[in-house]
Scaffold this motif. Sequence first.
Motif, short mmCIF file in Angstrom:
data_model
loop_
_atom_site.label_atom_id
_atom_site.label_comp_id
_atom_site.label_asym_id
_atom_site.label_seq_id
_atom_site.Cartn_x
_atom_site.Cartn_y
_atom_site.Cartn_z
N GLY A 26 0.85 -1.20 0.00
CA GLY A 26 0.00 0.00 0.00
C GLY A 26 0.88 1.24 0.00
N ALA A 36 2.76 2.84 2.41
CA ALA A 36 4.09 2.73 3.01
C ALA A 36 4.93 1.68 2.29
CB ALA A 36 3.97 2.39 4.50
N TYR A 92 -11.69 8.34 -0.89
CA TYR A 92 -12.97 7.74 -0.46
C TYR A 92 -13.91 8.80 0.11
CZ TYR A 92 -10.57 3.07 -0.25
OH TYR A 92 -9.88 1.92 -0.51
N LYS A 134 -1.60 -1.94 -8.71
CA LYS A 134 -0.41 -1.74 -7.87
C LYS A 134 0.89 -1.87 -8.66
CE LYS A 134 -1.48 -3.22 -3.16
NZ LYS A 134 -2.75 -3.93 -2.96
N CYS A 136 -6.70 8.30 9.55
CA CYS A 136 -7.17 9.66 9.29
C CYS A 136 -8.28 10.08 10.26
CB CYS A 136 -7.64 9.81 7.84
SG CYS A 136 -7.75 11.55 7.42
N ASP A 185 0.33 2.46 8.98
CA ASP A 185 -0.75 2.23 9.95
C ASP A 185 -0.55 0.95 10.76
OD1 ASP A 185 -1.88 4.49 8.86
OD2 ASP A 185 -3.44 3.43 7.74
N ALA A 196 -1.90 8.01 9.30
CA ALA A 196 -2.15 8.85 8.12
C ALA A 196 -1.08 8.62 7.08
CB ALA A 196 -2.14 10.33 8.53
N ASN A 233 0.87 15.71 8.88
CA ASN A 233 0.13 16.83 8.26
C ASN A 233 -1.26 16.31 7.97
OD1 ASN A 233 2.70 17.93 5.94
ND2 ASN A 233 2.21 18.69 7.94
#
Length: 414
Positions: A14, A16, A50, A67, A165, A294, A303, A336
């Motif tokens: 994903g 990271a 989303y 991907k 998030c 995450d 995030a 951020n």
Amino acid sequence: MTTTSKKLVVLGGGTAGTMVVNKLRKRLPATEWAIVVIDKDDVHDYQPGYLFIPFGMNSPEQVRKRKRPFINDGVDVLTGEIDRVDASTRTVHLADGRVVTYDQLVIATGTSPRPDQTEGTLGPQWHRQVGEFYTYDGAVALRDQLATFTGGRLVVHITELPIKCPVAPLEFTFLADDWLRGRGLREVTELVFVTPLDGAFTKPVASKALGNVLTEKGVLVEPDFMVERIDQERKVLVSYDEREVAYDQLVTIPLNMGADFVARSGLGDELNYVPVDKHTMQSTAYPDIWALGDAANLPTSKAGSVAHFSVEVFVENFVEHVAGRPMTHSFDGHANCFVESGHGKALLLDFNYDTEPLTGHFPFPKVGPMTLLGESRANHLGKLAFRHVYWNALLPGRPLGLKSEMSMTGKTPA
Ligand SMILES: Cc1cc2nc3c(=O)[nH]c(=O)nc-3n(C[C@H](O)[C@H](O)[C@H](O)COP(=O)(O)OP(=O)(O)OC[C@H]3O[C@@H](n4cnc5c(N)ncnc54)[C@H](O)[C@@H]3O)c2cc1C
């Protein structure tokens, strides 16, 4: 064929996982290190998108790509469900029986909403009157469901923290206010925000600023609400202390949890997050295991920005570590978070482990163009532009010119 002596295996391709394999492929000699990334599918979603799908501000096609094209040549990609890691034999076991050995392992399998963890969520109204926008399918279903909404009680609900998030439920509420006004439905809708927290957000300073926005928009807040179950027949949320919140349309953020294989491997805490050193992301149990994004139990927001900044620190340290040198970089928890506040504006929060969100400008002191902790059009445009930055610069591992550590220049406490 080249024979390499060592193997780095990254679990999860994903945000990271993709960034880290791309950056490390440039830094580790291919003659010494093989890099393998394992993921269950070939679908990469820009998850911040989303939020916009239910309101028609992003199309599903804009947030979903394959991907493989984002992963650099020289990285081996394996598609398969990870079943468990055996740290004692340094092996990863896939659900289809394949076994992959490693010298160094990075766990970057993220966190997922788990509607199965709250009684009554997965009833007949799931993805209908009980909606969500934390998955691609959920966001698309909610768009279709909202199209049939004619007024009543629209309830946005957070089950438990941490969630990825953590500002997204607030953003959804602010955008819903705008969307209802645009359709002439705001007068006939009670907009309700239900949270287990005692205020709008986890950080006191930001909580005040965001709480003010909720008040300005006439949103009813139901704080300290620990949900026990969702009663779909009576259309109510029920808390452990037997309070009830009625809804006509519910938008729930289910409990978020790390991947189940982390628990099966004995590598996780009670929510399947991997305990790590918060400055190096090295597992506290095994020196050859690391967790990024995450999946880690870092005490900062879950995030994409944290994934980005922590990966930059990790890459520098990892190169030093495998060369037998001490690690000289330290992650400060920098995050951020853009917060869409409606009317084409957004706030921007900038904080780390030790510093609450500050006022000032970002990324350049005094000139911005983005404003911290205040609403502005530039912040909103920055948030919308980030989707392009994500696909074209961040994932390929190109430098963005943003510092991984939080800068204090030109910033003041709120
Ligand atoms: C609605 C929403 C809005 C958001 N908005 C923002 C925002 O504005 N700003 C921001 O910075 N962040 C935002 N985020 C958060 C951001 O998307 C995530 O923090 C980020 O994607 C985390 O990256 P990751 O690599 O840790 O996990 P992910 O990107 O989720 O990747 C995890 C990968 O692991 C794979 N995987 C998991 N389990 C297994 C298994 N058992 N076997 C094989 N593969 C597996 C998955 O397929 C996935 O590819 C938002 C998220 C959501 C849901």
